[in-house]
Design a protein around this motif. Sequence first.
Motif, PDB file in Angstrom:
ATOM      1  N   UNK A  88      58.025 -43.921  36.865  1.00  0.00           N
ATOM      2  CA  UNK A  88      58.508 -44.764  37.696  1.00  0.00           C
ATOM      3  C   UNK A  88      59.701 -44.381  38.217  1.00  0.00           C
ATOM      4  N   UNK A  89      60.046 -44.582  39.686  1.00  0.00           N
ATOM      5  CA  UNK A  89      61.319 -44.137  40.033  1.00  0.00           C
ATOM      6  C   UNK A  89      62.279 -45.387  40.045  1.00  0.00           C
ATOM      7  N   UNK A  90      63.541 -45.415  39.827  1.00  0.00           N
ATOM      8  CA  UNK A  90      64.458 -46.512  39.917  1.00  0.00           C
ATOM      9  C   UNK A  90      64.353 -47.346  41.237  1.00  0.00           C
ATOM     10  N   UNK A  91      64.580 -48.403  41.410  1.00  0.00           N
ATOM     11  CA  UNK A  91      64.601 -49.198  42.498  1.00  0.00           C
ATOM     12  C   UNK A  91      66.206 -48.964  43.075  1.00  0.00           C
ATOM     13  N   UNK A  92      66.230 -49.447  44.403  1.00  0.00           N
ATOM     14  CA  UNK A  92      67.343 -49.080  45.178  1.00  0.00           C
ATOM     15  C   UNK A  92      67.878 -50.552  45.676  1.00  0.00           C
TER      16      UNK A  92
END
Length: 145
Positions: A3-7
Amino acid sequence: MKKEPSNRSDYNFFTKLSTRWNDNDIYGHMNNIIYYALFDTAVNKWLIKNNLIDIKYGKNIGLIVESGCNYFSSFQYPEDIDAGIRVTKIGISSVRYEVGLFKEKEQISAADGFFVHVYVDRKTNNPMPLNYEFKKTLDTIFVGL
């Protein structure tokens, strides 16, 4: 699949939280359970501020029935945290809250968590439907994914 980090731009409400001396573990970073406490603190702070729950006398309480976290980088004491809060699902008696924890001035999260509250009657623990005003306030931080 990682999963990619949120912004930061994924959230429309933020609250400030701080690490505490006892949050550090023996390795010098924040223990995993503290992240969950920060998620819970951020959401409940928002709920109380918006008069959606009365922690002492309210008829309903939110029980966590599901939770999770993805870690991307560590926090340690002393450090201030920006907690982004959003709602991604509103059910009949349940709400999915998502929280991104951000280092000051960072655009991507250090950790992303979620939990689902089921709102129940304080005395019977039976689920209670969310009323219109509650849902209307939740809509102010709702983000469709």
